[in-house]
Design an enzyme around this catalytic site. Structure first.
Site, PDB file in Angstrom:
ATOM      1  N   ASP A  59      43.516  45.867  27.716  1.00  0.00           N
ATOM      2  CA  ASP A  59      44.717  45.632  26.905  1.00  0.00           C
ATOM      3  C   ASP A  59      45.788  44.972  27.757  1.00  0.00           C
ATOM      4  O   ASP A  59      46.297  45.591  28.691  1.00  0.00           O
ATOM      5  CB  ASP A  59      45.249  46.967  26.388  1.00  0.00           C
ATOM      6  CG  ASP A  59      44.425  47.480  25.227  1.00  0.00           C
ATOM      7  OD1 ASP A  59      43.978  48.629  25.293  1.00  0.00           O
ATOM      8  OD2 ASP A  59      44.226  46.711  24.274  1.00  0.00           O
ATOM      9  N   ASP A  67      41.022  48.817  16.583  1.00  0.00           N
ATOM     10  CA  ASP A  67      41.634  49.288  17.834  1.00  0.00           C
ATOM     11  C   ASP A  67      42.893  50.068  17.487  1.00  0.00           C
ATOM     12  O   ASP A  67      43.751  49.584  16.760  1.00  0.00           O
ATOM     13  CB  ASP A  67      41.998  48.069  18.694  1.00  0.00           C
ATOM     14  CG  ASP A  67      42.775  48.450  19.954  1.00  0.00           C
ATOM     15  OD1 ASP A  67      43.158  47.535  20.692  1.00  0.00           O
ATOM     16  OD2 ASP A  67      43.008  49.655  20.197  1.00  0.00           O
TER      17      ASP A  67
HETATM   18  C1  DX5 Z   1      47.536  49.510  21.524  1.00  0.00           C
HETATM   19  C2  DX5 Z   1      46.318  49.501  22.392  1.00  0.00           C
HETATM   20  C3  DX5 Z   1      45.584  50.797  22.161  1.00  0.00           C
HETATM   21  C4  DX5 Z   1      44.400  51.001  23.044  1.00  0.00           C
HETATM   22  C5  DX5 Z   1      43.599  52.163  22.531  1.00  0.00           C
HETATM   23  O1  DX5 Z   1      48.335  48.471  21.822  1.00  0.00           O
HETATM   24  O2  DX5 Z   1      45.507  48.377  22.071  1.00  0.00           O
HETATM   25  O3  DX5 Z   1      45.189  50.822  20.815  1.00  0.00           O
HETATM   26  O4  DX5 Z   1      43.618  49.882  23.067  1.00  0.00           O
HETATM   27  O5  DX5 Z   1      44.371  53.283  22.701  1.00  0.00           O
HETATM   28  P1  DX5 Z   1      44.074  54.621  21.895  1.00  0.00           P
HETATM   29  O6  DX5 Z   1      42.589  54.662  21.620  1.00  0.00           O
HETATM   30  O7  DX5 Z   1      44.517  55.699  22.819  1.00  0.00           O
HETATM   31  O8  DX5 Z   1      44.863  54.520  20.645  1.00  0.00           O
END
Ligand code: DX5
Length: 227
Positions: A40, A179
């Site tokens: 990310d 995501d």
């Molecule tokens: C948000 C990120 C998150 C990450 C996943 O900007 O993209 O969504 O990838 O995080 P979790 O699974 O903890 O929501």
């Protein structure tokens, strides 16, 4: 063209990783069968957080993973070549951030990488459907991008189903990715909606035992896919 349905893949996000031992964590989930991780990338402008540069793609590639670089940045056209040359297999840009969507996606493919396109929760899925033929991955955010550990937005699932229907109807070889807030309580719903790539940060690296967490998520995703 008939494209075989893809078995759902759980994609741990490095955002929830422990930076003091990320290599160790990566090796452990790899040994459990994980093959794809998500990096990310946040620039503090497109989203109110700052995260990783291309070096984290290089690290994940060194550990033998397929890597998607999710660019949550204000100028993705400028950043995409850095992540492509760092070895990202897929470079995903946000439809809200690019100036010319088609040219951004074609530019990524011209770099020899697969092109991904992401939509924030409030962005209608038509913005991706309009250029789906240019995509190797379409990402529905189930949280407002910027931070891990947020609550899964189940009302994003109709967007996933719309993508699934279009990918299948057009015979496209395109991942449908979700995501944000993905975990044991909702991964079946995301797969049932048509997702075949499920990014999970907190639900894997945020857990005491990331390997067990990864395995449980994968089993749940495959069961929901009728495996
Ligand atoms: C948000 C990120 C998150 C990450 C996943 O900007 O993209 O969504 O990838 O995080 P979790 O699974 O903890 O929501």
């Amino acid at each position: 063209m008939i494209v075989a349905a893809k078995t759902p893949v759980v994609v741990p996000s490095l955002l929830a990783g422990d930076l003091s031992r990320l290599g160790e964590q990566l090796d452990s989930v790899k040994a459990a069968g994980c093959s794809w991780v998500s990096v990310d990338v946040m620039d503090g402008h497109f989203v109110p957080n700052l995260s990783f540069g291309p070096d984290f793609v290089i690290l994940a590639k060194k550990h033998g993973f397929f890597v998607d670089a999710h660019l949550m940045v204000a100028n993705p056209e400028a950043a995409a070549p850095w992540f492509a040359s760092a070895g990202a297999d897929i470079v995903t840009v946000h439809v809200e951030a690019v100036k010319d969507v088609k040219s951004a996606l074609r530019g990524i493919r011209a770099l020899g990488r697969k092109a991904g396109l992401a939509a924030k929760p409030r962005t209608p899925i038509d913005a991706i459907l309009a250029v789906l033929d240019e995509c190797d991955l379409a990402l529905v955010m189930a949280v407002e991008p910027g931070f891990g550990g947020q609550k899964f937005m189940a009302d994003m699932m109709p967007k996933v189903s719309a993508l699934r229907a279009a990918v299948d109807a057009r015979g496209l070889d395109c991942w449908v990715q979700v995501d944000g807030g993905v975990g044991l309580l909702n991964i079946s719903q995301a797969v049932a909606a048509g997702a075949d790539s499920l990014v999970a940060g907190s639900a894997v690296f945020g857990e005491k035992d990331p390997v067990a967490a990864f395995r449980a998520l994968e089993a749940k995703a495959r069961a929901a896919d009728g495996d």
